[in-house]
Design a protein around this motif. Structure first.
Motif: not given
Length: 309
Positions: A53-54, A58-63, A134-142
């Motif tokens: 789930l990493h 799922y990171f967005l869902l955890s937020q 949908m890279s990790w840097p973009l996910c973290l920035r969003m």
């Protein structure tokens, strides 16, 4: 008339009276709030412990789960304390913190849901390019952008609202401090701020909602040309997110996109309970019921607990 008194505590009139029927409703609200905290905490634990789930989704869902937990923790303790002890006062600082956290979490969730819809669009319409688009840097920035935009709105409204003069009226006909309800008590001319607050709320709701509708419009156009099996899988994947979007935006639009003169206090209280207590409890249920990976993760977590015992 005292026009400069902004240091006295405010009085929250609350949601329930001390009758048997209201006692049952109060217990029901506390039960739903506790279930919300447990369900969202469990979602966070599952996503953290299961390496499958990493992913950005799922990171967005955890937020989202973390925001829901914070929202319930911001609102319900004050509601419960006021009802159980009869102490319904809240300091200006406490009121300001409630406004700040409520708007930070509500505004942040608006943009987070838009980020989640973009994730679904990329996963369904451009699956081979998903790691790039949908890279990790973009996910973290969003994710960071969602928090920052929500916090900017919350800080602005909290500071401006508490700088008004409130005369001798300090009774808030609500169960938590909400900027529109507090503005009604001011003896200053608040028309400019009310207009700015209305425009800000409309933008905070409609900009993310337009992005969500655009994403799902493109998804719908793409899946209509797919084979039935893939179409069913794609729609099933999106249905959970659409249900959460419908619950959140339906309540928020009902509250914040009407002029203040059309906002009866009792209606506001009922809808506020829905999106501050009920919706956070429903979100993890909706996602887990339609998500096989989360259900499998829950089964494995329970199996590990059973084997340890």
């Amino acid at each position: 008339m005292d026009k400069g008194n902004t240091t006295l505590a405010f009085i929250l009139l609350g949601l329930f009276n001390h009758t048997r029927a209201h006692l049952v409703l109060f217990v029901l609200v506390l039960t739903v709030a506790f279930a919300s905290l447990v369900a969202n905490a469990l979602m966070l634990v599952l996503i953290h412990q299961d390496h499958r789930l990493h992913t950005p989704m799922y990171f967005l869902l955890s937020q989202l789960s973390f925001m829901d937990m914070m929202l319930v923790s911001t609102i319900v303790p004050q509601l419960a304390t006021g009802y159980l002890t009869g102490k319904k006062t809240i300091s200006p600082a406490g009121c300001g913190f409630q406004i700040f956290f409520f708007l930070t979490l509500g505004g942040g969730e608006c943009f987070l849901l838009a980020a989640m819809s973009y994730d679904r669009y990329v996963a369904i319409c451009h699956p081979l390019r998903y790691p790039v688009l949908m890279s990790w840097p973009l996910c973290l920035r969003m994710t960071l952008g969602s928090w920052v935009l929500g916090a900017a709105d919350g800080l602005m409204q909290a500071l401006v609202t508490l700088n008004f003069r409130f005369c001798n009226r300090h009774e808030i006909d609500h169960f938590f401090c909400e900027a529109p309800m507090l503005v009604r008590l001011a003896c200053d001319d608040t028309s400019a701020f009310e207009y700015a607050m209305y425009i800000c709320c409309v933008l905070m709701l409609l900009v993310p909602l337009s992005l969500i509708l655009t994403s799902y419009g493109l998804i719908l156009a793409a899946v209509l040309t797919c084979v039935p099996q893939r179409r069913e899988k794609a729609l099933s994947t999106c249905s959970s997110h659409l249900a959460v979007v419908g619950l959140f935006y339906g309540a928020a639009i009902f509250i914040y996109m009407r002029p203040m003169s059309y906002r009866p206090a009792n209606h506001n209280k009922v809808v506020s309970v829905f999106y501050t207590v009920v919706t956070p409890a429903l979100n993890p249920v909706i996602y887990s019921l339609r998500n096989s990976e989360i259900k499998n993760g829950l089964r494995k977590c329970m199996a590990r607990r059973a084997s340890i015992q």
